[in-house]
Design a protein around this motif. Structure first.
Motif, mmCIF file in Angstrom:
data_model
loop_
_atom_site.group_PDB
_atom_site.id
_atom_site.type_symbol
_atom_site.label_atom_id
_atom_site.label_comp_id
_atom_site.label_asym_id
_atom_site.label_seq_id
_atom_site.Cartn_x
_atom_site.Cartn_y
_atom_site.Cartn_z
ATOM 1 N N SER A 1 13.115 12.528 13.312
ATOM 2 C CA SER A 1 13.956 13.222 12.331
ATOM 3 C C SER A 1 15.003 12.286 11.739
ATOM 4 C CB SER A 1 14.645 14.427 12.986
ATOM 5 O OG SER A 1 13.693 15.373 13.415
ATOM 6 N N TYR A 2 15.506 11.375 12.554
ATOM 7 C CA TYR A 2 16.486 10.393 12.064
ATOM 8 C C TYR A 2 15.877 9.544 10.944
ATOM 9 C CZ TYR A 2 19.678 6.378 12.255
ATOM 10 O OH TYR A 2 20.553 5.369 11.929
ATOM 11 N N ASP A 3 14.650 9.064 11.165
ATOM 12 C CA ASP A 3 13.987 8.269 10.126
ATOM 13 C C ASP A 3 13.660 9.113 8.899
ATOM 14 O OD1 ASP A 3 14.140 6.059 11.737
ATOM 15 O OD2 ASP A 3 12.056 6.163 12.430
ATOM 16 N N LYS A 4 13.272 10.366 9.143
ATOM 17 C CA LYS A 4 12.935 11.225 8.018
ATOM 18 C C LYS A 4 14.159 11.512 7.144
ATOM 19 C CE LYS A 4 8.885 13.543 9.965
ATOM 20 N NZ LYS A 4 7.961 13.047 8.939
ATOM 21 N N LYS B 1 0.816 -1.212 0.000
ATOM 22 C CA LYS B 1 0.000 0.000 0.000
ATOM 23 C C LYS B 1 0.851 1.265 0.000
ATOM 24 C CE LYS B 1 -3.941 -2.114 2.397
ATOM 25 N NZ LYS B 1 -4.850 -2.024 3.570
ATOM 26 N N ILE B 2 2.167 1.100 0.060
ATOM 27 C CA ILE B 2 3.073 2.249 0.079
ATOM 28 C C ILE B 2 3.143 2.848 -1.322
ATOM 29 C CG2 ILE B 2 5.424 3.034 0.543
ATOM 30 C CD1 ILE B 2 5.723 0.656 2.447
ATOM 31 N N GLN B 3 2.977 4.163 -1.406
ATOM 32 C CA GLN B 3 3.015 4.847 -2.690
ATOM 33 C C GLN B 3 4.196 5.793 -2.830
ATOM 34 O OE1 GLN B 3 -0.823 6.749 -2.870
ATOM 35 N NE2 GLN B 3 -1.865 4.867 -3.482
ATOM 36 N N VAL C 1 6.960 5.057 4.218
ATOM 37 C CA VAL C 1 7.663 3.891 4.740
ATOM 38 C C VAL C 1 7.905 4.088 6.236
ATOM 39 C CG1 VAL C 1 9.694 2.414 4.519
ATOM 40 C CG2 VAL C 1 8.784 3.585 2.513
ATOM 41 N N SER C 2 7.620 3.083 7.035
ATOM 42 C CA SER C 2 7.814 3.197 8.476
ATOM 43 C C SER C 2 8.067 1.821 9.073
ATOM 44 C CB SER C 2 6.583 3.831 9.142
ATOM 45 O OG SER C 2 5.433 3.027 8.925
ATOM 46 N N GLY C 3 8.493 1.845 10.348
ATOM 47 C CA GLY C 3 8.689 0.597 11.080
ATOM 48 C C GLY C 3 9.745 -0.295 10.456
ATOM 49 N N ARG C 4 9.470 -1.584 10.468
ATOM 50 C CA ARG C 4 10.441 -2.554 9.965
ATOM 51 C C ARG C 4 10.648 -2.455 8.459
ATOM 52 N NH1 ARG C 4 7.595 -7.234 8.099
ATOM 53 N NH2 ARG C 4 5.344 -7.080 8.469
ATOM 54 N N TRP C 5 9.666 -1.829 7.772
ATOM 55 C CA TRP C 5 9.820 -1.687 6.324
ATOM 56 C C TRP C 5 10.912 -0.679 5.967
ATOM 57 C CZ3 TRP C 5 7.771 -5.639 4.275
ATOM 58 C CH2 TRP C 5 6.574 -6.165 4.752
ATOM 59 N N LEU C 6 11.283 0.176 6.922
ATOM 60 C CA LEU C 6 12.303 1.179 6.643
ATOM 61 C C LEU C 6 13.646 0.524 6.337
ATOM 62 C CD1 LEU C 6 12.756 4.258 6.531
ATOM 63 C CD2 LEU C 6 13.433 4.161 8.926
#
Length: 520
Positions: A477-480, A438-440, A445-450
């Motif tokens: 911010s780190y994930d972003k 479902k990611i477009q 993207v978040s969690g383990r999918w990152l």
């Protein structure tokens, strides 16, 4: 006698199928509508009675009871008028349905002379009817919404008398009538829509801001711009939707359904084929932003679904409004709980905001002729209007300084078409990467999918960890930064995220840097 016809209503942005049951019995003249009907539905008694008489039919002087099922769902609006009138004519024996219209829904507001007035909210009702298995829908001929896109047979009628005439048609004649009805179409389809599109070549200089906008559009990242007045922040923000990819047919139908439920489809037509662009004033209320009301309707966030929400002069918005936006920005939907139940509105949007660094607008961007006139306390009070959590949710934070006079005199080589082409190529790479999910876009993207979709080499990971330790940025911010770096790599057609991509992504966290913390 008893009769049953079908109609629909709108609850939030969802269409609700309604079964209109009509019972006509002996007794003193009486006309009652039950089934949790709002005042607009109960007032149909007067409209239907006059429309039936003025169309050449007799209104039964008996005890008439109309029930709208399901009885535990509130019905509001005038779209049930036509179904109630047809039900009364069927129950009194003045009309007999000979064709497949028995499994159709009837939608329309009646005038006193029997004419059908246009409605809004047709899209959600037609889609609900299709999902429920109805064979088609009868709607007013004056409706401009292109509901044929829902791929359900549609008959457009202008009066109650014309609708009654359709009831006696054979199935073959009804199909022919559907085809002629579609040829009428909506005014939107018959007229060519021309949109005045401004170009980024009108914006002189600010190449780093245009690059940031490319990154924001390519990965659907939230963007905020800070700088003194008159440097082109609003000018660039209003050109931003032109570089976004166009909506596909399914996405366009979803957006049109939301606008149809709000009666704003004509505003949406003016923006097509671009994604929605909403720019509410700073005086907007909390309900106006996230939705609400006695009969909850979508707010500006939902009207920006799959598009752009632009907040100009961000600190001027109410703190209550901005804080209410925090959770929907992360979740992509808004949930409103009311006595009648729970409603959910989608709001997968791209937030763009602009603001000045202080009340006078020149702190940090002073010149000899334009010094900052604000005191330290005034600057602190100004920045306190923006909460840390909201600033942290802005993926890209860029400064927009004054443009040098040399750049003002040059022809700008960067055009909207060039930026849009690069953004489209980056989006196609993301579609291929996230196919089957479902990611477009990278921002989702978040969690383990990152770590699954954006792997980093040991060298890049070590360098990023060092930046995290020294800068004091948050975990969000780190994930972003990682997602921003992946978008930058997509723009560069790079298969892997490299150090230069991380470095550019880190530069887009300007408000996290020490220089801004010292100012506020």
């Amino acid at each position: 006698m008893f009769a049953r016809v079908y109609s629909a209503t709108v609850l939030g942005i969802q269409g609700i199928d309604v079964e209109v049951e009509v019972d006509i019995a002996n007794g003193l003249p009486y006309f009652e509508i039950s089934g949790l009907a709002a005042s607009t539905v109960r007032e149909a008694r007067n409209r239907v009675k006059s429309a039936v008489k003025n169309s050449g039919y007799s209104f039964p002087l008996q005890r008439i009871t109309v029930n709208l099922a399901p009885a535990d769902v509130r019905k509001a609006g005038s779209m049930l008028d036509l179904a109630i009138a047809i039900g009364i004519l069927l129950g009194s024996g003045q009309v007999t349905i000979q064709s497949g219209l028995a499994n159709w829904i009837f939608l329309g507001e009646l005038s006193l002379d029997g004419k059908l007035r246009p409605l809004h909210g047709l899209f959600p009702m037609i889609i609900a009817a299709k999902q429920a298995g109805f064979a088609g829908a009868v709607i007013p001929a004056s409706c401009e919404e292109d509901v044929e896109r829902a791929r359900l047979p549609i008959v457009r009628v202008a009066t109650l008398k014309e609708c009654v005439a359709c009831c006696s048609l054979s199935d073959n004649a009804l199909q022919a009538f559907c085809r002629s009805s579609e040829s009428k179409g909506s005014r939107f389809n018959q007229t060519e829509q021309t949109i005045e599109t401004t170009c980024f070549s009108d914006v002189k200089g600010q190449h780093h801001v245009k690059r940031a906008m490319e990154v924001a559009a390519a990965g659907s990242h939230h963007l905020t711009m800070v700088g003194p007045p008159g440097t082109g922040k609003t000018m660039m923000a209003r050109r931003f939707p032109a570089i976004l990819p166009s909506l596909d047919e399914e996405q366009s139908l979803i957006v049109d359904t939301i606008y149809s439920a709000c009666g704003l489809l004509s505003e949406r037509w003016k923006q097509a084929p671009y994604p929605p662009f909403r720019a509410p004033h700073a005086s907007i209320t909390r309900a106006g932003m996230i939705g609400g009301g006695t009969f909850p309707t979508p707010g500006e966030m939902s009207l920006s679904h799959l598009g752009v929400l632009f907040l100009d002069e961000w600190p001027e918005f109410s703190r209550n409004v901005l804080e209410a936006m925090r959770q929907p920005l992360e979740d992509g939907y808004i949930t409103l709980v009311r006595r009648e139940g729970k409603l959910s509105f989608p709001c997968h949007l791209l937030l763009v905001s602009t603001f000045n660094p202080c009340f006078c607008g020149f702190y940090g961007f002073e010149t000899d002729s334009q010094p900052c006139k604000c005191s330290p306390n005034e600057i602190k009070r100004y920045w306190k209007r923006l909460s840390g959590p909201m600033l942290d949710r802005m993926d890209i934070q860029v400064e927009v300084p004054r443009v040098r006079i040399d750049d003002m005199r040059k022809d700008e080589p960067i055009t909207t078409d060039m930026m849009r082409e690069r953004v489209q190529a980056a989006r196609e790479r993301q579609v291929h990467r996230y196919s089957g999910t479902k990611i477009q876009a990278n921002s989702q993207v978040s969690g383990r999918w990152l770590t699954h979709y954006i792997p980093l080499s040991s060298t890049v990971q070590a360098w990023l960890s060092a930046l995290y330790q020294t800068s004091g940025i948050s975990n969000r911010s780190y994930d972003k930064i990682i997602k921003l770096a992946r978008t930058i790599a997509d723009l560069e057609n790079s298969q892997h995220v490299c150090e230069e991509h991380i470095a550019e992504a880190f530069q887009y966290r300007a408000l996290d840097q020490k220089q801004w913390k010292e100012k506020i």
